[in-house]
Design a protein around this motif. Structure first.
Motif, mmCIF file in Angstrom:
data_model
loop_
_atom_site.group_PDB
_atom_site.id
_atom_site.type_symbol
_atom_site.label_atom_id
_atom_site.label_comp_id
_atom_site.label_asym_id
_atom_site.label_seq_id
_atom_site.Cartn_x
_atom_site.Cartn_y
_atom_site.Cartn_z
ATOM 1 N N PHE A 143 -39.963 -0.089 5.291
ATOM 2 C CA PHE A 143 -40.032 -0.659 6.637
ATOM 3 C C PHE A 143 -38.864 -0.175 7.489
ATOM 4 O O PHE A 143 -39.028 0.191 8.656
ATOM 5 N N ALA A 144 -37.669 -0.190 6.914
ATOM 6 C CA ALA A 144 -36.467 0.191 7.657
ATOM 7 C C ALA A 144 -36.495 1.655 8.077
ATOM 8 O O ALA A 144 -35.914 2.023 9.099
ATOM 9 N N VAL A 154 -40.628 -4.734 -5.687
ATOM 10 C CA VAL A 154 -41.606 -4.551 -4.614
ATOM 11 C C VAL A 154 -40.969 -4.878 -3.267
ATOM 12 O O VAL A 154 -41.138 -4.125 -2.290
ATOM 13 N N MET A 155 -40.215 -5.958 -3.197
ATOM 14 C CA MET A 155 -39.590 -6.346 -1.933
ATOM 15 C C MET A 155 -38.544 -5.323 -1.483
ATOM 16 O O MET A 155 -38.463 -4.993 -0.292
ATOM 17 N N ILE A 156 -37.749 -4.815 -2.410
ATOM 18 C CA ILE A 156 -36.718 -3.836 -2.055
ATOM 19 C C ILE A 156 -37.352 -2.541 -1.556
ATOM 20 O O ILE A 156 -36.961 -1.994 -0.518
ATOM 21 N N VAL A 157 -38.356 -2.044 -2.292
ATOM 22 C CA VAL A 157 -39.008 -0.794 -1.884
ATOM 23 C C VAL A 157 -39.714 -0.967 -0.541
ATOM 24 O O VAL A 157 -39.604 -0.104 0.342
ATOM 25 N N ALA A 158 -40.412 -2.085 -0.361
ATOM 26 C CA ALA A 158 -41.094 -2.318 0.915
ATOM 27 C C ALA A 158 -40.101 -2.437 2.062
ATOM 28 O O ALA A 158 -40.335 -1.902 3.157
#
Length: 146
Positions: free
Chosen positions: A101-102, A93-97
């Motif tokens: 965002f980037a 979840v953190m990587i995809v988010a």
């Protein structure tokens, strides 16, 4: 593959598609929140850990020295797998988010869709195989110090 293995393998992607369908419910619906939260907490991790399951089973847990607890290895492996599922899910979840965002494309629906597609691909991928460890020889990777 037995029908039971197929059902277990397809549960995480089904949860993701169910969470995407739950987005059609009103914004404050507890059912919507529960479906999305359960999928984000366990869905991607369950599919990715399931992909590596044969490699995880190669080395069972080492029990206490006195060996009074015969079920230690089974419970320890289950706890290890449950913790890996949650932590891998949170990491995904953190990587995809972060990627969304980037790229200035972040929305909750896009994160959920990307994770559902990732989970579906992991569920349909062939399982990784692990070679059994050679007795007396430590397993080292390429370029390791051991």
């Amino acid at each position: 593959m037995t029908p039971q293995e197929l059902v277990v393998r397809m549960l995480p992607p089904f949860g993701g598609w169910l969470a995407l369908a739950a987005l059609a419910l009103p914004g404050g619906s507890p059912l919507r929140g529960a479906a999305v939260a359960v999928f984000l907490a366990a869905g991607p991790g369950a599919a990715l850990v399931g992909l590596c399951a044969p490699a995880l089973r190669v080395r069972p847990a080492q029990g206490p020295v006195d060996g009074r607890d015969p079920g230690f290895a089974r419970r320890s492996d289950l706890l290890e797998r449950l913790m890996l599922i949650v932590f891998v899910s949170v990491g995904a979840v953190m990587i995809v988010a972060t990627v969304l965002f980037a790229t200035h494309a972040f929305t909750a629906q896009r994160v959920l869709l990307a994770l559902t597609v990732l989970t579906t691909l992991a569920a349909f991928s062939p399982r990784l195989r692990a070679s059994p460890p050679t007795p007396g020889k430590p397993r080292t990777g390429k370029g390791s110090a051991l």
